[in-house]
Design a protein around this motif. Structure first.
Motif, short mmCIF file in Angstrom:
data_model
loop_
_atom_site.label_atom_id
_atom_site.label_comp_id
_atom_site.label_asym_id
_atom_site.label_seq_id
_atom_site.Cartn_x
_atom_site.Cartn_y
_atom_site.Cartn_z
N ALA A 1 3.97 1.42 -1.10
CA ALA A 1 4.62 1.48 -2.41
C ALA A 1 3.66 2.01 -3.47
CB ALA A 1 5.14 0.10 -2.82
N LEU A 2 2.44 1.49 -3.47
CA LEU A 2 1.46 1.89 -4.49
C LEU A 2 0.97 3.32 -4.30
CD1 LEU A 2 -0.40 1.27 -6.89
CD2 LEU A 2 -2.00 0.20 -5.27
N HIS B 1 4.30 5.55 -5.55
CA HIS B 1 3.87 5.61 -6.94
C HIS B 1 2.57 6.41 -7.12
CE1 HIS B 1 7.07 2.90 -7.94
NE2 HIS B 1 6.59 1.98 -7.13
N SER B 2 2.18 7.16 -6.10
CA SER B 2 1.01 8.06 -6.16
C SER B 2 -0.26 7.39 -6.66
CB SER B 2 1.34 9.27 -7.04
OG SER B 2 2.48 9.93 -6.56
N LYS C 1 3.52 3.02 -12.98
CA LYS C 1 4.68 2.61 -12.18
C LYS C 1 4.30 1.80 -10.94
CE LYS C 1 7.72 6.23 -13.74
NZ LYS C 1 8.74 7.20 -13.38
N GLY C 2 3.08 1.92 -10.48
CA GLY C 2 2.65 1.19 -9.30
C GLY C 2 2.00 -0.15 -9.60
N GLU C 3 2.06 -0.57 -10.86
CA GLU C 3 1.38 -1.80 -11.26
C GLU C 3 1.86 -3.02 -10.48
OE1 GLU C 3 0.59 -4.40 -15.33
OE2 GLU C 3 2.04 -2.76 -15.35
N CYS D 1 0.84 -1.21 0.00
CA CYS D 1 0.00 0.00 0.00
C CYS D 1 0.87 1.25 0.00
CB CYS D 1 -0.93 0.00 1.21
SG CYS D 1 -2.36 -1.07 1.03
N ALA E 1 3.34 -3.21 -7.53
CA ALA E 1 2.89 -3.13 -6.14
C ALA E 1 1.41 -3.48 -6.03
CB ALA E 1 3.16 -1.73 -5.58
N GLY E 2 0.61 -3.04 -6.99
CA GLY E 2 -0.81 -3.36 -6.99
C GLY E 2 -1.08 -4.84 -7.18
N ASP F 1 -0.65 5.16 -8.91
CA ASP F 1 -0.63 4.92 -10.36
C ASP F 1 -0.64 3.41 -10.63
OD1 ASP F 1 -0.41 5.18 -13.09
OD2 ASP F 1 1.72 5.71 -13.06
N PHE F 2 -1.82 2.79 -10.41
CA PHE F 2 -1.95 1.33 -10.53
C PHE F 2 -1.64 0.84 -11.94
CE2 PHE F 2 -4.15 -2.67 -11.19
CZ PHE F 2 -3.75 -3.39 -10.07
#
Length: 136
Positions: free
Chosen positions: A94-95, A99-100, A106-108, A92, A110-111, A102-103
Motif C-alpha cells: 500500500a505504501l 502510494h508511491s 496519501k501513504g501516511e 508495504c 499505511a506507514g 508518499d509517507f
C-alpha cells in the motif's frame, strides 16, 4: 524527578500493547478488511492492484486474508507475530506501490499501520493475549 523514571511495570506495557493491538487491529479489520471481504466481487471486477502478477483475485484474496483475518488474530493476540507479517507486507505494498512511498501524504495511514505492526512483531502481544494464555 520521579516522572522521568523509565522503568515500566510489565502490566503497564502489556496494557499498552493490548490497546495498540485492539485499536490497530480493529481499525484494519473493520475499515479495510471487512469492506474488501464483503465487496470482493465488485473490487475484483474493477481491477484491484496486482503488484506480484498473480492475478487480481489472488492479490485481493491475499489482501483480504491479511487485512481482515490476520487483523482479527492481532486483536485477539492469537499467533500475533505470525499474523503481523502478512499485514506488514500488505502495508508495504500500500505504501510503496499504491502510494508511491508518499509517507507524509496519501501513504501516511499505511506507514503508521506498518510501524504499529512492526512494533508488535518485535515486542509481541503482551500478557493480555491468547498467545500468553495458551503458552501457560
Amino acid at each position: 524527578m520521579k516522572w522521568l523514571n523509565t522503568k515500566y511495570k510489565d502490566g503497564t506495557v502489556s496494557l499498552a500493547l493490548l490497546i495498540l493491538r485492539v485499536v490497530a487491529g480493529s481499525a484494519m479489520a473493520i475499515n479495510h478488511g471487512y469492506k474488501k471481504l464483503t465487496g470482493f466481487s465488485e473490487m475484483a471486477a474493477k481491477g484491484f492492484a496486482d503488484p506480484f502478477h498473480i492475478g487480481v483475485k489472488a492479490s485481493l484474496g491475499m489482501t483480504v486474508f491479511a487485512e481482515f483475518f490476520c487483523a482479527v488474530f492481532v486483536v485477539l493476540g492469537l499467533l500475533t507475530r505470525l499474523a503481523v507479517i502478512p499485514l506488514m507486507i500488505a502495508m508495504c505494498v500500500a505504501l510503496f506501490v499504491a502510494h508511491s512511498g508518499d509517507f507524509f501524504g496519501k501513504g501516511e495511514l499505511a506507514g503508521v499501520f506498518l510501524a504499529v505492526f512492526l512494533v508488535l512483531l518485535l515486542v509481541g502481544p503482551g500478557k493480555y493475549s491468547l498467545d500468553k494464555t495458551i503458552g501457560k
